[in-house]
Scaffold this active site. Sequence first.
Site, PDB file in Angstrom:
ATOM      1  N   SER A 147     -36.403  -9.255  36.281  1.00  0.00           N
ATOM      2  CA  SER A 147     -37.232  -8.599  37.306  1.00  0.00           C
ATOM      3  C   SER A 147     -36.167  -7.551  37.907  1.00  0.00           C
ATOM      4  O   SER A 147     -34.979  -7.832  37.790  1.00  0.00           O
ATOM      5  CB  SER A 147     -37.580  -9.739  38.343  1.00  0.00           C
ATOM      6  OG  SER A 147     -38.389 -10.791  37.828  1.00  0.00           O
TER       7      SER A 147
HETATM    8  N1  SAH Z   1     -37.216 -13.789  37.071  1.00  0.00           N
HETATM    9  C1  SAH Z   1     -37.235 -13.512  35.797  1.00  0.00           C
HETATM   10  C2  SAH Z   1     -38.640 -12.890  35.310  1.00  0.00           C
HETATM   11  C3  SAH Z   1     -38.843 -13.051  33.880  1.00  0.00           C
HETATM   12  S1  SAH Z   1     -40.656 -12.413  33.638  1.00  0.00           S
HETATM   13  C4  SAH Z   1     -36.073 -12.745  35.283  1.00  0.00           C
HETATM   14  O1  SAH Z   1     -35.703 -11.997  36.352  1.00  0.00           O
HETATM   15  O2  SAH Z   1     -35.552 -12.748  34.223  1.00  0.00           O
HETATM   16  C5  SAH Z   1     -41.720 -13.565  33.839  1.00  0.00           C
HETATM   17  C6  SAH Z   1     -41.513 -14.837  33.097  1.00  0.00           C
HETATM   18  O3  SAH Z   1     -42.645 -15.844  33.260  1.00  0.00           O
HETATM   19  C7  SAH Z   1     -41.455 -14.618  31.401  1.00  0.00           C
HETATM   20  O4  SAH Z   1     -40.384 -15.133  30.988  1.00  0.00           O
HETATM   21  C8  SAH Z   1     -42.721 -15.248  31.015  1.00  0.00           C
HETATM   22  O5  SAH Z   1     -42.528 -15.836  29.628  1.00  0.00           O
HETATM   23  C9  SAH Z   1     -42.633 -16.374  32.057  1.00  0.00           C
HETATM   24  N2  SAH Z   1     -44.105 -16.849  32.075  1.00  0.00           N
HETATM   25  C10 SAH Z   1     -45.416 -16.313  32.090  1.00  0.00           C
HETATM   26  N3  SAH Z   1     -46.357 -17.112  32.044  1.00  0.00           N
HETATM   27  C11 SAH Z   1     -45.970 -18.470  32.179  1.00  0.00           C
HETATM   28  C12 SAH Z   1     -46.499 -19.649  32.442  1.00  0.00           C
HETATM   29  N4  SAH Z   1     -47.642 -20.152  32.263  1.00  0.00           N
HETATM   30  N5  SAH Z   1     -45.480 -20.685  32.339  1.00  0.00           N
HETATM   31  C13 SAH Z   1     -44.123 -20.469  32.539  1.00  0.00           C
HETATM   32  N6  SAH Z   1     -43.611 -19.453  32.424  1.00  0.00           N
HETATM   33  C14 SAH Z   1     -44.190 -18.363  31.992  1.00  0.00           C
END
Ligand code: SAH
Length: 222
Positions: A70
């Site tokens: 993010s």
């Molecule tokens: N705050 C994190 C954002 C990662 S992007 C960072 O800064 O790295 C969002 C994440 O949500 C991804 O890794 C994706 O795999 C996860 N995600 C999407 N749907 C999900 C679900 N149903 N359960 C758990 N994780 C999920």
Amino acid sequence: MNKLQLQGIGMTSARTRDRLVNRLKEQGIEDEAVLAAIRATPRHIFVDEALAHRAYEDSALPIGFNQTISQPYIVARMTELLLAGGPLKKVLEVGTGSGFQTAVLAQLVDKLCSVERIRPLQEKAKERLQLLELRNVSCLHTDGGMGWPGMAPFDGILSAAAPEEVPEDLLAQLAVGGRMVIPVGGRNGQQLKLIQRTSESVYDTQIIESVHFVPLLSGTIR
Ligand code: SAH
């Protein structure tokens, strides 16, 4: 990754981090504790080495599996919103991803429960959290749309992925008096929402701003 890489040099140094924090202040982030946590978190260890020189830009960056780390601004904003009601004891994070938001939040709450559906991302994130000695984080490989029933209720829930509609399970696992910060929407646009559970049956929703998150997907990937 080792202790030396943690410190960073040049584009990953403390001075570069200060610049990012100043930018966040200009964009309206006011919570000093949040700003301090971002300054203390080495974002360059949360991306591939090839992208480390861009880690303190205020932008989202690819982390593989079609996912992104993010943007620092949105991490700061969501964290600030989550904490604006006072200290939080137990928080659920949906979407560990790289672990960056996890690391920031872990410095500001008592206990953080973080769930991720893509196992390899989760494994890497856990290594980084260990390196930073953030011991108040528990991780689970699961579909976060179902929350983490065994750890519920939570007085804070933060989602890093956008569902079309807020999952019932997450609403149910939010404690009375608790706060949830979650992007909601689909292809036609998403909005960041702050949902406060004011009583057993009353949820107060505030729309904060337009955002762009990866979608909340169901099921898990090994
Ligand atoms: N705050 C994190 C954002 C990662 S992007 C960072 O800064 O790295 C969002 C994440 O949500 C991804 O890794 C994706 O795999 C996860 N995600 C999407 N749907 C999900 C679900 N149903 N359960 C758990 N994780 C999920």
